[in-house]
Structures are given as structure tokens and as C-alpha cells.
Write a protein that holds these residues in place. Structure first.
Motif, PDB file in Angstrom:
ATOM      1  N   SER A  18      41.998  48.407  46.581  1.00 48.88           N
ATOM      2  CA  SER A  18      41.667  48.560  47.999  1.00 48.88           C
ATOM      3  C   SER A  18      42.870  49.042  48.818  1.00 48.88           C
ATOM      4  O   SER A  18      43.294  50.181  48.651  1.00 48.88           O
TER       5      SER A  18
ATOM      6  N   THR B 205      38.396  50.868  45.960  1.00 45.42           N
ATOM      7  CA  THR B 205      39.123  51.466  47.078  1.00 45.42           C
ATOM      8  C   THR B 205      38.442  52.751  47.494  1.00 45.42           C
ATOM      9  O   THR B 205      37.352  53.073  46.997  1.00 45.42           O
TER      10      THR B 205
ATOM     11  N   HIS C 156      33.880  43.305  45.939  1.00 48.68           N
ATOM     12  CA  HIS C 156      35.099  44.023  46.293  1.00 48.68           C
ATOM     13  C   HIS C 156      36.299  43.510  45.494  1.00 48.68           C
ATOM     14  O   HIS C 156      37.234  44.236  45.253  1.00 48.68           O
TER      15      HIS C 156
END
Ligand code: MLT
Length: 272
Positions: free
Chosen positions: A90, A115, A247
Motif C-alpha cells: 500500500s 497498492t 487490504h
């Protein structure tokens, strides 16, 4: 301006071209610890605390992803590393792309985990500036303490509850100044899709299928920019989907991410 080295940590022992692991926000190198344990034998992995995170200072620099990239580069060169496979999660991915742009000779391979290469929307930028102002005025990181709910996917929310206290402790350990710096740095980053179009080393793109922050569409955009087939079957870029992870796939399914990074490292090693 000269600056002291960023804090680095050997997370897996080995020789040859190292994997340099850059963390996401609002975390530090510890998010990579479990993943590094699953790397193939002999792959050296170095975790870096980005400016203002974990054990690294800010040293008076204005917030910028470019400063962060230059600082990682100087730290590695000072540590005797001529090149590396640079892997970013990310925010760490934003830094990795800036490194590939500014120090292409250093980056032997690129790992881009949950990302994106695109820039922020105006709305996202405004939210970052609000968070930066809040953590500074409150002098606590309270404004980002709720983030774990968005960082992990639905499967982890239901079945990996043990991750929540861990993430909470990592976030509470960050400084308000570091959190504000990172938010402002991310807010001003440009679109770096063209960096991927120019990059000629191997690229591995990894995404958790439940990621709502840097979703699959962003991963596909990067793989296409790197000019490669969207499977692990060959070519210079590969896309790995991590099922049942969001994530923070690196923490939710460290083994799956380590497998993709091991393949990337092997690809680079084959060319050295
Ligand atoms: C991260 O995980 O590093 C952040 O979610 C990145 C971002 O806020 O864009």
C-alpha cells in the motif's frame, strides 16, 4: 540535506539480492514479520521503518513520498546494498514506485502488494489532510485507531479476530507526527502508472480479493501497465490473488504473499 539511516530489520536470513520490505499505513516493519518467516530458504529480507514510523525519525523533512524513496535508497546504499527486490504494501508500494522512478538502477524487481499506481481523488486528499490535522491537534493517533476494520477483509473480521488486538497495538505505537507526515506525503503523490510502463524488471502484483482500499481493478491496472499477462503463467509481471484476505493480505495470509514474493525473487535471481 543528509539524514541518519532509516531503521532496518533483518526479517529473514540469506544471501544475494535482498528483498526490501516497505510497510503500509499506519504500521511499521512488523507487518512483514510473519510473511518473511514463510519466504523460501536463503532469501534475505530487510524490513524498513519508513520516515516517522516505528523506529525511524522524520528529521525535519517536508512530507513527500519522494523523500521517503530517496531516504530508503540512501539507507540501503549506506548499508552496502547495490540493488534489491523492492516490495511495498500500500503506502510502501507508493514508495516502491517512486524508488523505481528515481533510482531505477537500484530496483532489480518490484513487488506491489495491495497498492495502486494511481493518485488520490480530491476527496481522498481532503480526508488525509483532515486526519493529519486531527492527530496533530489531539496529539494522539485516535483518528486512525478505527482503521483495522477497513484494513482486513470480511473473512478476517469473522474468522481471524486475533488480528485486531495485534493491529491495534501496532497502530497505537505510532507517533501523531509520523501519522500526519505520512498522510500529507501520500496526499501529494502523483500517478505513477508510467513508471510501470517503463520498468523493465520482473513485477509481482498481489491483492487480497476482499481489499476495498486498493481493489482488484487497481491491481489489474498495474499489471496491464507493466505489460504482462494477468496470471502467474509467465511474462515479466504476474498477478496473484489472495482469496479470503483484504487490504492486509500480508498479515491475513502471510504464507500466500510469501509464495508470490518467493517467485518474484527467484525470477530476479535467475537474471543475476
Ligand atoms: C496503507 O495501507 O498504506 C494505506 O491504506 C494507503 C492509503 O491510505 O492510501
Amino acid at each position: 540535506m543528509t539524514s541518519p539511516a532509516l531503521a532496518t530489520f533483518t526479517l529473514h536470513d540469506g544471501g544475494g539480492v535482498p528483498l526490501v520490505l516497505l510497510h503500509g499505513f499506519p504500521l511499521d516493519h512488523r507487518m512483514w514479520t510473519a510473511c518473511a518467516q514463510h519466504l523460501p530458504p536463503g532469501v534475505r529480507a530487510i524490513g524498513v521503518d519508513l520516515p516517522g514510523a516505528g523506529h525511524s525519525d522524520l528529521d525535519g523533512y517536508q512530507p513527500s513520498i519522494e523523500h521517503a524513496a530517496d531516504w530508503v535508497y540512501r539507507t540501503m546504499v549506506a548499508g552496502g546494498e547495490g540493488n534489491a527486490v523492492v516490495v511495498g504494501h500500500s503506502m510502501g508500494g507508493y514508495v516502491a514506485l517512486a524508488l523505481a522512478e528515481r533510482h531505477p538502477g537500484f530496483v532489480a524487481g518490484l513487488g506491489l502488494v495491495n497498492t495502486k499506481s494511481t493518485a488520490d481523488t480530491e476527496e481522498a486528499r481532503a480526508k488525509r489532510l483532515r486526519i493529519a490535522a486531527a492527530v496533530e491537534s489531539e496529539q494522539t493517533v485516535a483518528a486512525v485507531l478505527g482503521m483495522p476494520a477497513d484494513l482486513v477483509g470480511g473473512t478476517s473480521t469473522e474468522h481471524r479476530r486475533h488480528l485486531f488486538p495485534l493491529l491495534d497495538s501496532w497502530i497505537r505505537a505510532q507517533s501523531p507526527a509520523g501519522v500526519a507526515w505520512a498522510q500529507r506525503a501520500m496526499a501529494t503523490r502523483p500517478d505513477r502508472t508510467a513508471v510501470l510502463e517503463r520498468f523493465d524488471g520482473p513485477v509481482a502484483v498481489v491483492v487480497g480479493t476482499e481489499d476495498a482500499i486498493a481493489p482488484l481493478t487497481e491491481a489489474e491496472h498495474m499489471v496491464l501497465a507493466a505489460g504482462a499477462p494477468s496470471t502467474l503463467a509467465g511474462g515479466d509481471a504476474a498477478l496473484t490473488l489472495v482469496p479470503r484476505a483484504g487490504h492486509l493480505s500480508v498479515v491475513e495470509d502471510p504464507q500466500a504473499v510469501a509464495a508470490a514474493l518467493g517467485l518474484l525473487h527467484a525470477q530476479v535471481a535467475a537474471h543475476h
